[in-house]
Design a protein around this motif. Structure first.
Motif, PDB file in Angstrom:
ATOM      1  N   ARG A  10       4.732   5.336  -6.939  1.00  0.00           N
ATOM      2  CA  ARG A  10       3.769   6.103  -7.720  1.00  0.00           C
ATOM      3  C   ARG A  10       4.489   6.907  -8.786  1.00  0.00           C
ATOM      4  NH1 ARG A  10      -0.614   9.759  -5.180  1.00  0.00           N
ATOM      5  NH2 ARG A  10       1.172  10.839  -4.280  1.00  0.00           N
ATOM      6  N   ALA A  11       3.822   7.076  -9.904  1.00  0.00           N
ATOM      7  CA  ALA A  11       4.256   8.056 -10.874  1.00  0.00           C
ATOM      8  C   ALA A  11       3.877   9.413 -10.287  1.00  0.00           C
ATOM      9  CB  ALA A  11       3.555   7.805 -12.201  1.00  0.00           C
ATOM     10  N   ASN A  12       4.121  10.485 -10.999  1.00  0.00           N
ATOM     11  CA  ASN A  12       3.758  11.786 -10.449  1.00  0.00           C
ATOM     12  C   ASN A  12       2.251  11.858 -10.257  1.00  0.00           C
ATOM     13  OD1 ASN A  12       2.418  13.232 -12.871  1.00  0.00           O
ATOM     14  ND2 ASN A  12       4.321  12.434 -13.722  1.00  0.00           N
ATOM     15  N   ALA A  13       1.845  12.673  -9.312  1.00  0.00           N
ATOM     16  CA  ALA A  13       0.451  12.711  -8.881  1.00  0.00           C
ATOM     17  C   ALA A  13      -0.504  13.002 -10.034  1.00  0.00           C
ATOM     18  CB  ALA A  13       0.276  13.757  -7.777  1.00  0.00           C
ATOM     19  N   ALA A  14      -0.044  13.752 -11.013  1.00  0.00           N
ATOM     20  CA  ALA A  14      -0.930  14.116 -12.116  1.00  0.00           C
ATOM     21  C   ALA A  14      -1.343  12.895 -12.921  1.00  0.00           C
ATOM     22  CB  ALA A  14      -0.244  15.141 -13.014  1.00  0.00           C
ATOM     23  N   GLU A  15      -0.556  11.826 -12.871  1.00  0.00           N
ATOM     24  CA  GLU A  15      -0.860  10.641 -13.671  1.00  0.00           C
ATOM     25  C   GLU A  15      -1.744   9.653 -12.929  1.00  0.00           C
ATOM     26  OE1 GLU A  15       3.524  10.498 -15.755  1.00  0.00           O
ATOM     27  OE2 GLU A  15       2.294   8.703 -15.763  1.00  0.00           O
ATOM     28  N   ASN A  16      -1.824   9.737 -11.599  1.00  0.00           N
ATOM     29  CA  ASN A  16      -2.622   8.778 -10.818  1.00  0.00           C
ATOM     30  C   ASN A  16      -2.304   7.347 -11.225  1.00  0.00           C
ATOM     31  OD1 ASN A  16      -3.988  10.746  -9.300  1.00  0.00           O
ATOM     32  ND2 ASN A  16      -5.407  11.097 -10.981  1.00  0.00           N
ATOM     33  N   GLN A  49       0.840  -1.190   0.000  1.00  0.00           N
ATOM     34  CA  GLN A  49       0.000   0.000   0.000  1.00  0.00           C
ATOM     35  C   GLN A  49       0.877   1.243   0.000  1.00  0.00           C
ATOM     36  OE1 GLN A  49      -2.230   1.427   3.676  1.00  0.00           O
ATOM     37  NE2 GLN A  49      -3.944   0.772   2.412  1.00  0.00           N
ATOM     38  N   ILE A  50       0.412   2.262  -0.712  1.00  0.00           N
ATOM     39  CA  ILE A  50       1.092   3.549  -0.698  1.00  0.00           C
ATOM     40  C   ILE A  50       0.078   4.614  -0.345  1.00  0.00           C
ATOM     41  CG2 ILE A  50       0.836   3.929  -3.199  1.00  0.00           C
ATOM     42  CD1 ILE A  50       3.730   5.152  -3.038  1.00  0.00           C
ATOM     43  N   ASN A  51       0.411   5.422   0.680  1.00  0.00           N
ATOM     44  CA  ASN A  51      -0.476   6.479   1.163  1.00  0.00           C
ATOM     45  C   ASN A  51       0.074   7.832   0.747  1.00  0.00           C
ATOM     46  OD1 ASN A  51      -2.429   4.941   2.888  1.00  0.00           O
ATOM     47  ND2 ASN A  51      -0.549   4.397   3.923  1.00  0.00           N
TER      48      ASN A  51
END
Length: 125
Positions: free
Chosen positions: A76-82, A50-52
């Motif tokens: 995670r990729a950058n937040a913009a990519e979700n 899990q990643i929070n």
């Protein structure tokens, strides 16, 4: 429509590696957590990693099942990519399962949990 789509499963020999990807699409405002679960044939679904989201001032935090810690890495990729990845190294036959992406998000549909369709990972010689 908000949905999760996984990719990257397949057949690999023991000791090999695979990388799973999960992309969230749709009008998403906030991703709280993204996880990977797996369900071996005939067994219950279990949390693998899990990643929070830590927000702007804190880094992401990650947790792992004991059975995969040190071998699997969630990122995670950058937040913009979700988008979230699961790098799986030193795979063992007992890692064989259908792997599901799961996310807790706030979107145009409200605050909900979402599941992907699953991707098969088979570790066998």
């Amino acid at each position: 429509q908000v949905r999760l789509v996984e990719s990257g499963g397949g057949l690999v020999q023991p000791g090999g590696s695979l990388r799973l990807s999960c992309a969230a699409s749709g009008m998403i405002f906030m991703v709280y957590t993204m996880d990977w679960y797996r369900q071996p044939l005939g067994k219950q679904r279990e949390l693998v990693a899990q990643i929070n989201s830590g927000g702007m001032h804190s880094g992401d935090t990650t947790t792992y099942a004991d059975s995969v810690r040190g071998r699997f890495t969630i990122s995670r990729a950058n937040a913009a990519e979700n988008k979230v990845y699961l790098q799986m190294n030193s795979l063992k036959p007992e890692d064989t399962a259908v792997y599901y992406c799961h996310a807790h998000m706030r979107s145009v549909e409200g605050v909900k949990e979402y599941w992907g369709q699953g991707t098969q990972v088979t570790v066998s010689s």
